[in-house]
Design a protein around this motif. Structure first.
Motif, short mmCIF file in Angstrom:
data_model
loop_
_atom_site.label_atom_id
_atom_site.label_comp_id
_atom_site.label_asym_id
_atom_site.label_seq_id
_atom_site.Cartn_x
_atom_site.Cartn_y
_atom_site.Cartn_z
N SER A 236 56.75 88.26 168.88
CA SER A 236 55.92 89.47 168.79
C SER A 236 54.44 89.17 168.98
O SER A 236 53.67 90.09 169.31
CB SER A 236 56.13 90.14 167.43
OG SER A 236 55.71 89.29 166.38
N ALA A 277 61.63 102.07 163.48
CA ALA A 277 60.92 102.61 164.64
C ALA A 277 61.25 104.08 164.86
O ALA A 277 60.43 104.84 165.39
CB ALA A 277 61.26 101.79 165.88
N TRP A 282 54.60 107.72 166.86
CA TRP A 282 54.28 107.40 168.24
C TRP A 282 55.33 106.51 168.92
O TRP A 282 55.20 106.17 170.08
CB TRP A 282 52.91 106.74 168.34
CG TRP A 282 52.75 105.49 167.53
CD1 TRP A 282 53.04 104.22 167.90
CD2 TRP A 282 52.24 105.40 166.21
NE1 TRP A 282 52.76 103.34 166.91
CE2 TRP A 282 52.25 104.03 165.84
CE3 TRP A 282 51.75 106.34 165.30
CZ2 TRP A 282 51.81 103.59 164.60
CZ3 TRP A 282 51.32 105.88 164.06
CH2 TRP A 282 51.34 104.53 163.73
N LEU A 283 56.37 106.13 168.17
CA LEU A 283 57.46 105.37 168.78
C LEU A 283 58.71 106.20 168.99
O LEU A 283 59.67 105.74 169.61
CB LEU A 283 57.81 104.15 167.91
CG LEU A 283 56.72 103.08 167.76
CD1 LEU A 283 57.22 101.93 166.89
CD2 LEU A 283 56.30 102.54 169.12
N LEU A 288 63.54 102.84 172.51
CA LEU A 288 63.48 101.42 172.18
C LEU A 288 64.88 100.84 171.99
O LEU A 288 65.80 101.54 171.54
CB LEU A 288 62.67 101.22 170.90
CG LEU A 288 61.21 101.67 170.94
CD1 LEU A 288 60.55 101.42 169.59
CD2 LEU A 288 60.46 100.93 172.03
N SER A 292 63.00 95.67 173.30
CA SER A 292 61.65 96.23 173.39
C SER A 292 61.02 96.50 172.04
O SER A 292 59.79 96.63 171.95
CB SER A 292 61.69 97.53 174.20
OG SER A 292 62.59 98.46 173.60
N VAL A 293 61.81 96.57 170.96
CA VAL A 293 61.23 96.85 169.65
C VAL A 293 60.40 95.67 169.16
O VAL A 293 59.53 95.82 168.27
CB VAL A 293 62.35 97.19 168.63
CG1 VAL A 293 63.12 95.93 168.23
CG2 VAL A 293 61.79 97.89 167.40
N LYS A 295 58.02 94.25 170.66
CA LYS A 295 56.62 94.46 171.01
C LYS A 295 55.86 95.23 169.94
O LYS A 295 54.63 95.16 169.87
CB LYS A 295 56.52 95.21 172.34
CG LYS A 295 57.21 94.51 173.51
CD LYS A 295 57.13 95.36 174.76
CE LYS A 295 57.86 94.71 175.93
NZ LYS A 295 57.81 95.56 177.16
N HIS A 296 56.56 95.99 169.13
CA HIS A 296 55.92 96.87 168.15
C HIS A 296 56.13 96.39 166.72
O HIS A 296 55.98 97.17 165.77
CB HIS A 296 56.47 98.30 168.29
CG HIS A 296 56.41 98.83 169.69
ND1 HIS A 296 55.25 99.32 170.25
CD2 HIS A 296 57.37 98.91 170.66
CE1 HIS A 296 55.50 99.71 171.50
NE2 HIS A 296 56.77 99.47 171.77
N ASP A 299 53.04 96.96 164.39
CA ASP A 299 52.87 98.32 163.85
C ASP A 299 53.90 98.62 162.77
O ASP A 299 53.59 99.27 161.76
CB ASP A 299 53.00 99.34 164.98
CG ASP A 299 51.87 99.20 166.00
OD1 ASP A 299 50.80 98.70 165.61
OD2 ASP A 299 52.08 99.57 167.17
N LEU A 300 55.12 98.16 162.97
CA LEU A 300 56.17 98.44 161.99
C LEU A 300 55.90 97.73 160.67
O LEU A 300 56.12 98.30 159.59
CB LEU A 300 57.53 98.00 162.55
CG LEU A 300 58.02 98.76 163.79
CD1 LEU A 300 59.30 98.14 164.32
CD2 LEU A 300 58.25 100.23 163.47
#
Length: 421
Positions: A236, A277, A282-283, A288, A292-293, A295-296, A299-300
């Motif tokens: 990440s 997510a 915004w997700l 996702l 791809s999750v 990458k976030h 934020d999580l």
């Protein structure tokens, strides 16, 4: 001489000490008789009576240490110095080794178990002083088998009656991740895979805490969970270069062993992140997946507590709201259709919303299948005896009841004829 000793030959009391080749001897100055020689250690009574005794009968018998125990004590001290432990730790580990060696089961054990005993005493000492040291580290230093080590460790704890606290999960993460060779560029590690140690430790700790909150650590070995969390944290931080790297290659680059359940723990962590997510505003517009999750994850983790509460605990409220909408549709057809169409669930007409996943340990969500024992085989031949109390349940018609009563009466009559009064 003090103590009133006398020469056994001439009876003189003029006894002097004479050192011959650094060996103390008592010699009579009148006749030259050697009263004692070569006495290493004696008992108090023998010293008073000036009698020579053997070493096995002397006061040194209680201090006798076998070669095996001496070698073990040296190994305990050497291991403490290799690990750079304080001197108090070394003294405690030596004391535990001596206590354990007094038991006959330990003295008669194989050499492999005595070698493992060295590491067990050091590990117990570190655990009691909250010193971050893992069992795998000790096994690597001693070239010991992990199963033998763990069995001996539990035996020593029970044998000595020790209270050993479990290692703090945060300290274990710091100790385990410090052994990863990903913090300095080398020929085996490309520059794009090198990561800052503090950033990686911080994110790994957050992921491990998330796994602990969602029951992924309870009752399981922590190293597979830490390995999976470290891999996700490492990905990440630079997802553009590292998403193509697999877990097996990551462990190979870090020069650590890949625990067998680590792949399963990785999938469970990704499932938790996907559920979180779905609750982030915004997700929600993004589709996702488990790839791809990653990458976030930043934020999580930033909104971890809120997202976990919404994803797992507020699911029941959503299900109750969906049931109310369906109940309203049944009461008012026209109004219910409009409510269902405008609802956020977007479910087809007549379909119930999916039940949310409760926040429970994985062993309760997916319990192992129990093997049902096969039913006992009973062979019915038809020749089994039927008692009089059971025969009534086989009678189905009134005619069969009448025939049975006639047969009983005839039987009684036959008995009365054969046995006259």
């Amino acid at each position: 001489m003090p103590g009133g000793g006398h020469c056994p030959d001439c009876g003189s009391t003029e006894l002097v000490e004479d050192s011959h080749y650094s060996q103390s001897q008592l010699v009579c100055s009148d006749c030259g008789c050697v009263v004692t020689e070569g006495v290493l250690t004696t008992t108090f009574s023998d010293e008073g009576n000036l009698r020579e005794v053997t070493y096995s009968r002397s006061t040194g018998e209680n201090d006798q240490v076998s070669r095996s125990q001496q070698r073990g004590l040296r190994r305990v001290r050497d291991l403490c110095r290799v690990l750079q432990l304080p001197s108090t730790f070394e003294d405690t580990a030596v004391a535990y080794y001596q206590q354990a060696y007094r038991h006959s089961g330990i003295r008669a054990a194989r050499l492999q178990k005595k070698e493992v005993l060295v590491g067990c005493c050091v590990l117990i000492t570190c655990r009691q002083h909250n010193w971050p040291l893992t069992m795998g580290t000790v096994c690597a230093l001693l070239y010991a088998d992990l199963d033998v080590f763990s069995g001996t460790y539990m035996q020593i704890v029970k044998l000595l009656g020790l209270d050993v606290p479990s290692l703090c999960l945060a300290d274990l993460v710091k100790t385990y991740c410090s052994s990863f060779r990903l913090f300095q560029a080398s020929p085996s590690v490309p520059a794009k895979y090198v990561e800052d140690k503090e950033k990686m430790l911080s994110r790994t700790l957050q992921l491990v805490e998330l796994a602990d909150e969602t029951w992924l650590v309870t009752g399981r070995h922590p190293l597979p969970v830490i390995t999976a969390a470290t891999f996700l944290a490492w990905q990440s931080l630079q997802p553009s270069h590292r998403l193509t790297c697999s877990l097996a290659r990551f462990c190979k680059l870090a020069n650590v062993d890949l625990p067998y359940p680590a792949s399963s723990r990785l999938q469970e962590l990704l499932s938790v992140l996907l559920r979180m997510a779905e609750r982030l505003a915004w997700l929600q517009v993004l589709k996702l997946d488990k790839r791809s999750v990653v990458k976030h994850i930043g934020d999580l983790l930033q909104h971890r507590h809120t997202l976990v509460r919404k994803a797992f605990r507020d699911g029941t409220a959503e299900m109750e709201a969906g049931e109310k909408e369906l109940r309203g549709r049944c009461q008012g057809p026209e109004q219910g259709k409009e409510e269902v169409a405008s609802s956020s669930l977007n479910l087809p007409e007549g379909k119930r919303p999916a039940s949310p996943t409760p926040l429970l340990p994985p062993c309760m969500l997916k319990p192992p299948k129990r093997i049902c024992p096969p039913p006992p085989v009973s062979t019915v031949t038809g020749d089994e005896n039927i008692s009089d109390s059971e025969i009534e349940q086989y009678l189905r018609t009134p005619q069969e009841i009448k025939d049975f009563e006639k047969a009983q009466a005839a039987r009684q009559a036959a008995r009365s004829v054969s046995n006259p009064p």
